[in-house]
Design an enzyme around this catalytic site. Structure first.
Site, PDB file in Angstrom:
ATOM      1  N   PHE A  24      -8.404  16.627  11.789  1.00  0.00           N
ATOM      2  CA  PHE A  24      -9.737  16.051  11.571  1.00  0.00           C
ATOM      3  C   PHE A  24     -10.239  15.271  12.789  1.00  0.00           C
ATOM      4  CE2 PHE A  24      -7.719  15.929   7.230  1.00  0.00           C
ATOM      5  CZ  PHE A  24      -8.355  17.052   6.753  1.00  0.00           C
ATOM      6  N   ILE A  53      -5.362  24.521  14.469  1.00  0.00           N
ATOM      7  CA  ILE A  53      -5.167  23.244  13.771  1.00  0.00           C
ATOM      8  C   ILE A  53      -5.315  23.408  12.255  1.00  0.00           C
ATOM      9  CG2 ILE A  53      -5.914  21.995  15.808  1.00  0.00           C
ATOM     10  CD1 ILE A  53      -8.561  21.396  14.346  1.00  0.00           C
ATOM     11  N   ILE A  57     -20.750  34.891  12.074  1.00  0.00           N
ATOM     12  CA  ILE A  57     -19.503  34.329  11.560  1.00  0.00           C
ATOM     13  C   ILE A  57     -18.411  35.383  11.743  1.00  0.00           C
ATOM     14  CG2 ILE A  57     -18.356  33.278   9.589  1.00  0.00           C
ATOM     15  CD1 ILE A  57     -20.778  31.712  10.710  1.00  0.00           C
ATOM     16  N   GLY A  59     -19.623  27.533  16.484  1.00  0.00           N
ATOM     17  CA  GLY A  59     -18.571  26.892  15.696  1.00  0.00           C
ATOM     18  C   GLY A  59     -19.067  26.348  14.372  1.00  0.00           C
ATOM     19  N   GLY A  66     -16.663  24.240  12.215  1.00  0.00           N
ATOM     20  CA  GLY A  66     -15.696  23.313  11.631  1.00  0.00           C
ATOM     21  C   GLY A  66     -16.293  22.005  11.161  1.00  0.00           C
ATOM     22  N   GLU A  67     -17.359  21.546  11.827  1.00  0.00           N
ATOM     23  CA  GLU A  67     -17.870  20.202  11.547  1.00  0.00           C
ATOM     24  C   GLU A  67     -19.232  20.161  10.878  1.00  0.00           C
ATOM     25  OE1 GLU A  67     -16.154  17.641  15.202  1.00  0.00           O
ATOM     26  OE2 GLU A  67     -16.539  19.755  15.553  1.00  0.00           O
TER      27      GLU A  67
END
Length: 738
Positions: free
Chosen positions: A238, A464, A628, A702, A704-705
């Protein structure tokens, strides 16, 4: 590859694929840092300060040193020399002071000694026997009422924000705060250090093995080539595992001194003090609009709480300059120091707390205007990035909002607070936009094509837990014209070609140019080999192309060509290898385009006044993040972010004891997070399909966030709609609603 190829439409790209590392993880075969064990391994346990503001007067190690199995006790007097990181080196480190450097204590839990013994139990016992006494102890500063230590710095400005606000017919002026949040991945931070007399091998919990190697080399005072960092698998991070933390240096120093492998695993309690957190933030938002909803002024002034050993900034204003259209805007940032551990990146740093403030303020402005909050956002959609005065490479926030509203059933929303009911349950509906930047880090990769049709991809990046092994395999398979099962991905080792960090949602996008160039380089060799083959006899290499794993004539389709395995096999050549590089765009000074991803969250909360029970019932999230690569792992990323956002909105907060600076809820029983019981009954995630080929050849940005930005505001906006209570200080407490 042919320059005309649209790589975003390659087979395999955009198709769901199960994680290739899944079987290793569920079988226990995947090795995490703390799983590595070596002959003659010893264990290290740090001793933590029990004050937050003072100095060490004395450390009594005599009893501990005589205990069974103890190898050595280290303090600031005998740990040896650590060096500081040079700013010129451009490496990343949040806690810049080396551990045990002096006798000053700046936060509770700061390492003051280290016990090393033959077993973990002996090391724990020795650490408990070490007695530290302190002097000049002062009350710690841990207050969450923030005022700037220095005048705020202007981040971005255009027009006359104050003048426009003053004369606008509709305006709001409110302050929002987010608490300190602690990263709590299931895998604890861990370091296993080996020293062979000249070289270190470090098994670490890190999201950036190449940066980790550079930092450790500098601080240990050895050449970079003498440090190898290995992270085969990570139990997520994270953002808290992006940069090295003091335990890594302690383990390495002890290994060098004792000439034995040393293992140091940070405890769960230490995770709340010693390895970063998202800092407490406070934001004042002043928004003003014409009566038709056109935004005429936006001013954001934020303060974040900073530890004394770092200059880390939680940049709450990062997106404010371009999110909505307005001619008048000013964003300033400031900080205040506290006696707490060092802050660091946490999933969506800056924009996550920043979006809570901005998206809450937009909701309040919509209410003041008597306007639908979706309509208000659509009304203020910019045609370009007004902060940088450049076009967006791709922006489809409008489609995210309209499509999300349709899926959610937003047209049925009664705007009056408390007006929508399901029996005794009051329903609240909320919306918020979300955003995350798109950028690339430097990246290198090697691709080897073998005569048996298999492919090996090697890069010094890491997985990760987000699915990097899988998406790299998919991209390589698509480029090489093979099945995913034929690809072996080798990452997680700093001896490999330098790969990107797993931070900022940039790893996947950064790998695309490197992989494309690597496959092109391998293809050039194949074309030369093929031109000598009977199938292409008399055809020069320059007349051939290599597409989707096949060499063929330029005027023919790939299907008419020969696969690389057949070319290599018939030529009795074992393999060809290509090396590719991708250039960083992160922090680019004069970009042509503003590269961003956008999205929208729609949330329904259920409020039961008689039981004082609040829960999130359902969510719809629509994301515009280019192509994606893997919708299966991609959806998992957004769902995980939404669940994390429920924790941010309703549960998570780290509280410090004003007497000693200790995090009082430093365990997983008292630090509340979203559990399975708190999950929404319905979670829908939709990706729009607008490949951003200005960003990279596959059009992939991206993800992830971005899913964590905006979601907390969508929840509290829904809470207001259900209860009529505006929560401006996270998390929502039930007593706020009573």
């Amino acid at each position: 590859m042919s320059p005309s190829d649209n790589l975003s439409t390659l087979p395999i790209i955009g198709r769901p694929h199960k994680r290739i590392d899944g079987p290793l993880k569920v079988s226990g075969t995947a090795r995490y840092a703390a799983d590595f064990h070596f002959h003659d391994l010893v264990y290290a346990v740090p001793v933590c300060a029990t004050i937050a503001n003072g100095r060490i007067a004395n450390i009594d190690t005599s009893s501990a040193a005589r205990m069974p199995g103890v190898r050595k006790i280290y303090t600031h007097e005998n740990i040896g020399t650590f060096y500081h990181v040079s700013k010129a080196s451009k490496v990343m480190l949040d806690e810049k002071r080396p551990p045990l450097e002096d006798n000053q204590v700046r936060y509770y839990g700061q390492y003051v000694a280290l016990a090393v013994a033959d077993t973990y139990e002996h090391a724990v016992a020795a650490a408990r026997a070490i007695k530290a006494t302190y002097a000049d102890v002062k009350a710690p500063s841990v207050s969450t009422r923030l005022s700037a230590d220095k005048p705020p710095e202007k981040q971005t400005e255009r027009g006359d924000a104050d003048g426009a606000f003053e004369h606008a017919p509709v305006k709001i002026d409110q302050t929002y705060s987010t608490p300190t949040e602690t990263h709590n991945p299931i895998e604890l931070h861990a370091s296993v250090a080996l020293w062979d007399g000249s070289h270190f091998t470090l098994y670490e919990t890190t999201q950036a093995i190449m940066n980790y190697r550079a930092v450790m080399a500098q601080m240990l005072g050895v050449p970079t080539d003498n440090v190898r960092v290995i992270t085969e698998y990570l139990g997520t991070g994270f953002g808290g595992k992006l940069w090295p933390w003091p335990q890594a240096l302690l383990a390495a120093a002890a290994a060098r001194d004792l000439h034995q492998p040393v293992k140091l695993v940070v405890s769960r309690e230490m995770m709340f003090h010693n390895v970063g957190h998202r800092p407490h933030t406070q934001q004042r938002l002043r928004l003003a609009a014409e009566k038709d909803g056109r935004l005429v002024s936006l001013r954001q002034d934020y303060i974040d709480m900073r530890g004394q050993l770092s200059d880390y900034q939680e940049d709450c204003g990062e997106a404010s300059g371009f999110m909505y259209s307005t001619a008048n805007l000013r964003v300033t940032g400031a900080y205040t120091e506290r006696n707490v551990g060092t802050g660091t990146s946490m999933r969506g740093p800056g924009k996550v707390p920043g979006s809570f403030g901005l998206e809450s303020a937009m909701d309040e402005l919509a209410i003041a205007l008597n306007m639908d909050p979706v309509a208000l956002r659509l009304k203020n959609e910019p045609e370009k990035d007004e902060e940088k005065n450049i076009p967006f490479s791709s922006r489809h926030l409008k489609e995210c909002l309209t499509h999300g509203a349709e899926l959610f059933g937003w047209s049925r929303r009664n705007p009056a607070a408390g007006s929508m009911r399901d029996g005794d349950t009051v329903l609240g509906w909320g919306v918020a936009a979300c955003n995350w930047m798109a950028a690339r880090f430097n990246a290198e990769a090697k691709i080897t094509l073998f005569g048996d049709g298999s492919v090996r991809v090697a890069s010094g990046t890491q997985d990760i837990g987000t699915g990097t092994y899988t998406v790299i395999a998919q991209m390589a398979a698509a480029l090489a014209g093979v099945d995913v099962d034929a690809v072996k991905v080798v990452i997680g080792d700093s001896d490999l070609p330098p790969g990107p960090w797993s931070g900022g949602s940039m790893a996947t996008g950064s790998m695309v140019p490197a992989l494309v160039q690597a496959i092109e380089q391998a293809g050039e060799q194949l074309k030369t080999i093929a031109s000598e083959n009977e199938s292409f006899k008399g055809v020069e290499a320059k007349e051939l192309v290599f597409t989707q794993g096949k060499v063929h004539r330029k005027d023919q389709r790939p299907d008419a060509g020969k696969h690389f395995r057949d070319i290599l096999s018939s030529a009795r050549v074992a393999q060809v290898e290509g090396h590719g590089k991708g250039q960083s765009t992160f922090g680019q000074k004069n970009p042509q385009y503003s590269m961003q991803s956008f999205g929208a969250h729609f949330v329904e909360v259920a409020w039961q006044p008689k039981l004082a029970r609040l829960r999130v019932n359902r969510t719809v999230t629509v994301i515009d993040a280019g192509r994606i690569i893997n919708p299966l792992t991609g959806r998992n990323q957004i769902e995980g972010a939404v669940v994390m956002g429920i924790g941010m909105a309703m549960f998570e907060e780290t509280r410090y004891d004003e007497r000693n600076g200790k995090a009082v809820n430093s365990n997983l029983a008292d630090y509340l997070m979203t559990s399975h019981a708190d999950m929404p009954e319905q979670m829908e995630v939709v990706f729009l399909d607008y490949p951003d080929t200005k960003f990279n050849a596959m059009g992939a940005r991206g993800i992830g966030e971005i899913g964590l930005t905006g979601i907390a505001a969508a929840i509290t906006n829904a809470v207001y709609h259900a209860t009529g209570v505006r929560v401006r200080d996270l998390p929502v407490h039930i007593e706020d609603l009573l």
